[in-house]
Every structure is written in C-alpha cells, then in structure tokens.
Write a protein that holds these residues in place. Structure first.
Motif, PDB file in Angstrom:
ATOM      1  N   PHE A 154       0.934  -1.164  -0.067  1.00 51.48           N
ATOM      2  CA  PHE A 154       0.096  -0.080  -0.133  1.00 51.48           C
ATOM      3  C   PHE A 154       0.641   1.128   0.022  1.00 51.48           C
ATOM      4  CE2 PHE A 154       0.573  -0.977   4.589  1.00 51.48           C
ATOM      5  CZ  PHE A 154       0.738   0.397   5.240  1.00 51.48           C
ATOM      6  N   PHE A 155       0.324   2.313  -0.236  1.00 53.59           N
ATOM      7  CA  PHE A 155       1.175   3.556  -0.355  1.00 53.59           C
ATOM      8  C   PHE A 155       0.213   4.701   0.398  1.00 53.59           C
ATOM      9  CE2 PHE A 155      -1.073   3.711  -4.276  1.00 53.59           C
ATOM     10  CZ  PHE A 155      -1.682   5.082  -4.525  1.00 53.59           C
ATOM     11  N   ILE A 156       0.974   5.560   0.877  1.00 56.08           N
ATOM     12  CA  ILE A 156       0.170   6.828   1.727  1.00 56.08           C
ATOM     13  C   ILE A 156       0.389   7.999   1.075  1.00 56.08           C
ATOM     14  CG2 ILE A 156      -0.016   7.938   3.836  1.00 56.08           C
ATOM     15  CD1 ILE A 156       1.171   5.569   4.957  1.00 56.08           C
ATOM     16  N   CYS A 157      -0.573   8.966   0.679  1.00 59.20           N
ATOM     17  CA  CYS A 157      -0.519  10.148   0.155  1.00 59.20           C
ATOM     18  C   CYS A 157      -1.275  11.174   1.292  1.00 59.20           C
ATOM     19  CB  CYS A 157      -0.786  10.249  -1.272  1.00 59.20           C
ATOM     20  SG  CYS A 157      -2.452   9.881  -1.731  1.00 59.20           S
ATOM     21  N   ALA A 158      -1.178  12.376   0.882  1.00 59.52           N
ATOM     22  CA  ALA A 158      -1.852  13.620   1.513  1.00 59.52           C
ATOM     23  C   ALA A 158      -3.052  13.915   0.714  1.00 59.52           C
ATOM     24  CB  ALA A 158      -1.104  14.893   1.795  1.00 59.52           C
ATOM     25  N   ASP A 159      -4.060  14.545   1.399  1.00 61.72           N
ATOM     26  CA  ASP A 159      -5.468  14.898   0.799  1.00 61.72           C
ATOM     27  C   ASP A 159      -5.468  16.572   1.139  1.00 61.72           C
ATOM     28  OD1 ASP A 159      -8.091  15.221   0.445  1.00 61.72           O
ATOM     29  OD2 ASP A 159      -8.701  13.109   1.044  1.00 61.72           O
ATOM     30  N   ASP A 160      -6.112  17.192   0.093  1.00 64.20           N
ATOM     31  CA  ASP A 160      -6.224  18.501   0.174  1.00 64.20           C
ATOM     32  C   ASP A 160      -7.723  18.944   0.772  1.00 64.20           C
ATOM     33  OD1 ASP A 160      -7.872  18.243  -1.832  1.00 64.20           O
ATOM     34  OD2 ASP A 160      -7.303  19.463  -3.328  1.00 64.20           O
ATOM     35  N   GLY A 161      -8.485  17.984   1.388  1.00 57.89           N
ATOM     36  CA  GLY A 161      -9.734  18.144   1.769  1.00 57.89           C
ATOM     37  C   GLY A 161     -10.636  18.436   0.754  1.00 57.89           C
ATOM     38  N   GLU A 162     -10.374  18.251  -0.646  1.00 63.42           N
ATOM     39  CA  GLU A 162     -11.510  18.220  -1.682  1.00 63.42           C
ATOM     40  C   GLU A 162     -11.126  17.069  -2.571  1.00 63.42           C
ATOM     41  OE1 GLU A 162     -11.002  21.748  -3.899  1.00 63.42           O
ATOM     42  OE2 GLU A 162     -11.463  23.064  -2.399  1.00 63.42           O
ATOM     43  N   ASN A 164      -8.640  15.497  -3.554  1.00 62.02           N
ATOM     44  CA  ASN A 164      -7.422  15.443  -4.480  1.00 62.02           C
ATOM     45  C   ASN A 164      -6.177  14.963  -3.749  1.00 62.02           C
ATOM     46  OD1 ASN A 164      -8.643  16.796  -6.839  1.00 62.02           O
ATOM     47  ND2 ASN A 164      -8.645  18.640  -5.442  1.00 62.02           N
ATOM     48  N   ASP A 165      -5.334  14.078  -4.468  1.00 61.48           N
ATOM     49  CA  ASP A 165      -4.172  13.218  -3.704  1.00 61.48           C
ATOM     50  C   ASP A 165      -3.024  14.538  -4.253  1.00 61.48           C
ATOM     51  OD1 ASP A 165      -5.655  11.033  -3.253  1.00 61.48           O
ATOM     52  OD2 ASP A 165      -5.296  10.393  -5.394  1.00 61.48           O
ATOM     53  N   LEU A 166      -2.408  14.686  -2.831  1.00 63.79           N
ATOM     54  CA  LEU A 166      -1.120  15.643  -2.847  1.00 63.79           C
ATOM     55  C   LEU A 166      -0.012  14.542  -2.478  1.00 63.79           C
ATOM     56  CD1 LEU A 166      -2.732  18.540  -1.082  1.00 63.79           C
ATOM     57  CD2 LEU A 166      -2.543  18.147  -3.721  1.00 63.79           C
ATOM     58  N   SER A 167       1.167  15.256  -2.601  1.00 64.82           N
ATOM     59  CA  SER A 167       2.563  14.911  -2.084  1.00 64.82           C
ATOM     60  C   SER A 167       2.577  15.125  -0.722  1.00 64.82           C
ATOM     61  CB  SER A 167       3.762  15.715  -2.809  1.00 64.82           C
ATOM     62  OG  SER A 167       3.856  15.678  -4.076  1.00 64.82           O
ATOM     63  N   LEU A 168       3.190  14.030  -0.070  1.00 66.18           N
ATOM     64  CA  LEU A 168       3.428  14.226   1.390  1.00 66.18           C
ATOM     65  C   LEU A 168       4.306  15.258   1.527  1.00 66.18           C
ATOM     66  CD1 LEU A 168       3.815  10.396   2.318  1.00 66.18           C
ATOM     67  CD2 LEU A 168       1.622  11.661   2.714  1.00 66.18           C
ATOM     68  N   ASN A 169       4.172  16.079   2.826  1.00 66.14           N
ATOM     69  CA  ASN A 169       5.095  16.876   3.102  1.00 66.14           C
ATOM     70  C   ASN A 169       6.048  16.376   3.977  1.00 66.14           C
ATOM     71  OD1 ASN A 169       4.123  17.156   5.738  1.00 66.14           O
ATOM     72  ND2 ASN A 169       2.760  18.649   5.172  1.00 66.14           N
ATOM     73  N   ASP A 170       7.133  17.016   4.339  1.00 63.51           N
ATOM     74  CA  ASP A 170       8.320  16.423   5.254  1.00 63.51           C
ATOM     75  C   ASP A 170       7.535  15.861   6.565  1.00 63.51           C
ATOM     76  OD1 ASP A 170       9.863  16.989   3.467  1.00 63.51           O
ATOM     77  OD2 ASP A 170      10.551  18.899   4.280  1.00 63.51           O
ATOM     78  N   GLU A 171       6.806  16.331   7.311  1.00 59.70           N
ATOM     79  CA  GLU A 171       6.062  16.002   8.441  1.00 59.70           C
ATOM     80  C   GLU A 171       5.424  14.854   8.287  1.00 59.70           C
ATOM     81  OE1 GLU A 171       3.287  17.601  12.248  1.00 59.70           O
ATOM     82  OE2 GLU A 171       3.217  18.870  10.040  1.00 59.70           O
ATOM     83  N   GLN A 172       4.706  14.755   7.438  1.00 61.73           N
ATOM     84  CA  GLN A 172       3.650  13.533   7.110  1.00 61.73           C
ATOM     85  C   GLN A 172       4.639  12.195   6.688  1.00 61.73           C
ATOM     86  OE1 GLN A 172       1.625  15.528   3.950  1.00 61.73           O
ATOM     87  NE2 GLN A 172      -0.190  16.150   5.119  1.00 61.73           N
ATOM     88  N   LEU A 173       5.538  12.695   5.939  1.00 59.91           N
ATOM     89  CA  LEU A 173       6.589  11.578   5.451  1.00 59.91           C
ATOM     90  C   LEU A 173       7.331  10.906   6.756  1.00 59.91           C
ATOM     91  CD1 LEU A 173       7.597  10.247   3.208  1.00 59.91           C
ATOM     92  CD2 LEU A 173       9.509  11.917   2.988  1.00 59.91           C
ATOM     93  N   ARG A 174       7.678  11.742   7.929  1.00 55.37           N
ATOM     94  CA  ARG A 174       8.378  11.267   8.965  1.00 55.37           C
ATOM     95  C   ARG A 174       7.172  10.721   9.681  1.00 55.37           C
ATOM     96  NH1 ARG A 174      10.760  16.512   8.792  1.00 55.37           N
ATOM     97  NH2 ARG A 174       9.411  17.463  10.327  1.00 55.37           N
ATOM     98  N   TYR A 175       6.303  11.158   9.836  1.00 58.16           N
ATOM     99  CA  TYR A 175       5.221  10.393  10.886  1.00 58.16           C
ATOM    100  C   TYR A 175       5.039   9.029  10.364  1.00 58.16           C
ATOM    101  CZ  TYR A 175       0.924   9.492  13.494  1.00 58.16           C
ATOM    102  OH  TYR A 175       0.330   9.110  14.241  1.00 58.16           O
ATOM    103  N   TYR A 176       4.475   9.069   9.096  1.00 59.31           N
ATOM    104  CA  TYR A 176       4.229   7.683   8.529  1.00 59.31           C
ATOM    105  C   TYR A 176       5.337   6.724   8.600  1.00 59.31           C
ATOM    106  CZ  TYR A 176      -0.838   8.938   8.735  1.00 59.31           C
ATOM    107  OH  TYR A 176      -1.860   9.296   9.126  1.00 59.31           O
ATOM    108  N   THR A 177       6.470   7.091   8.164  1.00 64.89           N
ATOM    109  CA  THR A 177       7.694   6.334   8.083  1.00 64.89           C
ATOM    110  C   THR A 177       8.071   5.830   9.430  1.00 64.89           C
ATOM    111  OG1 THR A 177       8.496   7.680   6.249  1.00 64.89           O
ATOM    112  CG2 THR A 177      10.126   6.393   7.436  1.00 64.89           C
TER     113      THR A 177
END
Length: 227
Positions: A154-162, A164-177
């Motif tokens: 599986f893979f994880i990406c960010a959400d803009d609330g509407e 749309n799939d977005l790139s993970l920012n550094d905080e999100q990447l560190r957290y889920y890593t």
C-alpha cells in the motif's frame, strides 16, 4: 432513474471508475450547486453502483450512471504537475518515499490491482491498497489502528480536503515512516481467516444473574427486568 443493477453491472462500474478517477460533470438535473463542467474525484463506489465523489466546490453528491451525465477527464487535461511523493509500504520491508504519477493506472500498478481508498486518522492523509488483497491471498503487511490488517503493498499520500491526492510534506512523511517503520509478520490464519471470540453461551459457572446480564435482561444494580 438508474434502476436496480445486477452485481456484475456494479463490478463493471467499479472497474471503469476506480478511486482516484478524475471526472467532469456534464449535467446533473435539479442541482443548482452542481454546474456543468464541475470537476471531481471518485472516492468509492457503493453496492448500488453510485460514484461517491469529492467535488471542487466541496460537495460530495454521488453520481448515478445512466441518470447523471459525466465523463472521465483525458490524461492531457490532468494537471501538469502530475507526480506526487508518496510513502510505499511493502510486506516485510521498511517503508520508502517514491515519486509516482498522480494517476489511478499508476496507482493500480503499484498495488498490483484495483485500488481501495482508506482514510487515516492523522495529518490529513489516506492510503491506497489492493481492494482484493485478502481475497487474492496477498501477504499480511501492516495492522491499522482499528485492527484490520492490510494485505499486499500500500502507499500513503496527502489529501487537500477536496478529494485530490497530494504529495506528502516532510512532517507527514516522517510521521508515517516511523508509524510503519518495522515490518510486521502475520500467519495466513491471522491475515485471511481472522475469527473473533464472542461470549454467547453461558458457562456452567455463570449464575442466573450473569446469564440475565448477558441477555440484556438485567440492569446493573437492579433486580428488575428491562422492558
């Protein structure tokens, strides 16, 4: 009216419009807030074959095939910045960041099958996994907070609330890593044949009061029966 769809027809719709498919609305009768030309993203399809959407205007009205008019946006009408940074989590391996095409076909290739959208509780993120991972016997990968085991990559990406799939920012990447850093190993029974023990039948040591509590007939601290 769409009418009742047979199971095979619903499956055809799910294959044609997998989660992440970008849609443009041509016309939706009786909805003034849903103008022609509005764009959105498919989040999931229910058992009636309706496309549940995340629209640019913040609405979430479902599309009904053969009732609403819409079409899939061709690749050339997708945003130019069509790559996103995601965190890939494979069974038995540590997670790693990867740039992928922000397109459902690339996402299907990554998980080796049709994708399923799964919301995550922290940092406005979600994951996509193989929606038939358990049925196909894919290996157990990681356990989510609510107890379900994701099978296969599986893979994880960010959400803009509407939607749309977005790139993970550094905080999100560190957290889920860190959240999924350690590989987890599960037996086939744990992954594909999970059973839950539920106490239904009373045992020989249960008192009459215990039995009545189990059946919901006795309130705590009260000898009277519930109506």
């Amino acid at each position: 009216m769409q009418g009742f769809l047979k199971p095979y027809q619903v499956e055809q719709i799910k294959k044609k419009y997998p989660p992440g498919t970008r849609i443009q609305l041509d016309h939706m009768e009786g909805e003034r807030d849903m103008p022609d030309g509005l764009q959105g993203v498919v989040k999931h399809i229910d058992d009636q074959g309706q496309l549940h959407m995340a629209w640019q205007n913040g609405r979430s009205l479902a599309l009904i095939p053969n009732a609403d008019q819409f079409h899939i946006l061709p690749p050339e009408q997708q945003p130019e910045e069509n790559k996103i940074r995601v965190l890939v989590v494979e069974p038995g391996k540590s997670p790693y960041a990867k740039q992928i095409e922000n397109d459902y076909r690339a996402m299907q290739t990554l998980v080796d099958g049709c994708i399923e959208f799964v919301p995550l509780p922290e940092l406005n993120c979600h994951l996509y996994c193989n929606d038939e991972g358990k049925l196909d016997g894919l290996p157990g990968n990681r356990r989510l907070d609510h107890g379900d085991i994701i099978c296969g990559t599986f893979f994880i990406c960010a959400d803009d609330g509407e939607g749309n799939d977005l790139s993970l920012n550094d905080e999100q990447l560190r957290y889920y890593t860190e959240r999924f850093r350690e590989p987890e190993h599960y037996t086939d029974k744990e992954t594909h044949h999970a059973e839950y023990e539920i106490k239904i039948m009373p045992s020989a040591s249960d008192s009459i009061e215990d039995v009545m509590h189990m059946l919901g007939l006795l309130r705590d601290g009260n000898d009277g029966m519930e109506r």
